[in-house]
Design a protein around this motif. Structure first.
Motif, PDB file in Angstrom:
ATOM      1  N   ASP A 231      38.387  41.675  36.228  1.00  0.00           N
ATOM      2  CA  ASP A 231      36.941  41.440  36.342  1.00  0.00           C
ATOM      3  C   ASP A 231      36.293  41.287  34.969  1.00  0.00           C
TER       4      ASP A 231
ATOM      5  N   LYS B 130      37.241  38.020  33.472  1.00  0.00           N
ATOM      6  CA  LYS B 130      36.510  36.961  34.159  1.00  0.00           C
ATOM      7  C   LYS B 130      35.098  36.843  33.609  1.00  0.00           C
ATOM      8  N   THR B 131      34.489  37.969  33.268  1.00  0.00           N
ATOM      9  CA  THR B 131      33.133  37.987  32.729  1.00  0.00           C
ATOM     10  C   THR B 131      33.029  37.199  31.430  1.00  0.00           C
TER      11      THR B 131
ATOM     12  N   SER C 172      35.051  34.717  30.655  1.00  0.00           N
ATOM     13  CA  SER C 172      35.689  33.406  30.892  1.00  0.00           C
ATOM     14  C   SER C 172      36.998  33.260  30.131  1.00  0.00           C
TER      15      SER C 172
ATOM     16  N   SER D 222      40.689  32.431  29.283  1.00  0.00           N
ATOM     17  CA  SER D 222      41.540  31.358  29.798  1.00  0.00           C
ATOM     18  C   SER D 222      42.873  31.286  29.072  1.00  0.00           C
TER      19      SER D 222
ATOM     20  N   HIS E 189      41.094  34.773  40.446  1.00  0.00           N
ATOM     21  CA  HIS E 189      39.897  35.097  39.671  1.00  0.00           C
ATOM     22  C   HIS E 189      39.909  34.528  38.252  1.00  0.00           C
ATOM     23  N   LEU E 190      41.094  34.204  37.740  1.00  0.00           N
ATOM     24  CA  LEU E 190      41.209  33.603  36.405  1.00  0.00           C
ATOM     25  C   LEU E 190      42.097  32.365  36.519  1.00  0.00           C
TER      26      LEU E 190
END
Length: 273
Positions: free
Chosen positions: A83, A86-87, A89, A91, A118-119
């Motif tokens: 999470d 993900k916040t 971004s 990659s 989620h990613l």
């Protein structure tokens, strides 16, 4: 003899192709990180210690000194890490190891599916000794989202493992890279072990572009901090990005990039003492 030469050629070819791709990837991700985070050396790879267990006790790994305990990262901790990534971004690359063998954790495919969901832009990489990698397991993990298996041959003679892996290599040649650590300089893991030929460094970049989290969610100094003596924060008390950007942590990484090692573990690891 012909079969042995073919296997040797395969190993060399794998190392060369992966090395070239890695150089290209590092350059690309540093530009991307500068754009996204104003820090070209923002971590490009994350390693999650999903468990602590390993089936091997290699002489060049600290696991052989006291044996390997068995602890597991709580799924809530794993999900919280995802999470937080993900916040921001994230990659880059997601790994599932510290000093453990990730294929021993039966939750691995579920974890990878969660990351993939989620990613989706991340690269799922499994670093393994290959002992448990079968066709059915490879099928499952690749379907879950694995992009690459990095297999290290730990035996002096790796022919037995290569023979065992042949079905996987034949079906998924583009997914598997194989390397051997023998006859190469090795890390002393910050002084945790002794090695005959030390991989000395004038500066330290790669390990500190990798964010290493242990099974409790602690952000460690790097992958060589086997005894977890240097933690810069925990994901339950602070955000990953803020931990990475802490002044003390940022200063340390900057010094190491310039060859300055103020921590004893770093001086020993780089061969400065």
């Amino acid at each position: 003899m012909k079969n042995r030469k073919e296997k040797t050629f395969f190993l060399i070819k794998s190392r060369i192709s992966i090395s070239v791709l890695w150089i290209i990837y590092k350059s690309y991700i540093r530009v991307l990180n500068f754009i996204k985070y104003r820090d070209p050396y923002f971590f490009r790879s994350v390693a999650l210690e999903i468990s602590t267990s390993c089936n091997r006790t290699c002489y060049y790994c600290p696991n052989h000194l006291k044996g390997t305990p068995t602890d597991f990262m709580e799924e809530s901790t794993f999900n919280e890490i995802v999470d937080q990534l993900k916040t921001i971004s994230f990659s880059g690359i997601i790994n599932y190891h510290f000093y453990n063998e990730p294929l021993l954790d039966k939750r691995l495919s579920r974890f990878i599916r969660h990351v993939k969901k989620h990613l989706p832009s991340c690269i799922n990489r499994v670093v393994s000794n290959g002992d448990f990698l079968s066709i059915s397991m490879a099928d499952d993990l690749i379907n879950a989202g694995v992009t690459e298996f990095t297999i290290t041959i730990h035996d002096t003679n790796g022919e037995a493992l290569l023979a065992k892996l042949q079905p996987v290599l034949k079906k998924y040649p583009e997914y598997v890279s194989i390397n051997s650590i023998h006859d190469k300089p090795l890390s002393n893991r910050g002084g945790a072990i002794e090695v005959e030929l030390l991989d000395k460094k004038d500066s330290c970049i790669d390990p500190l572009e990798l964010l290493q989290l242990d099974y409790k969610g602690n952000v460690l100094l790097c992958c060589n901090d086997y005894y977890r003596k240097h933690s810069f924060g925990n994901i339950w008390s602070d955000q990953i990005e803020k931990i990475w950007q802490k002044e003390s942590f940022s200063l340390l990484r900057g010094e190491l990039r310039n060859g300055v090692a103020n921590l004893e573990i770093c001086r020993i690891c780089m061969g400065k003492e």
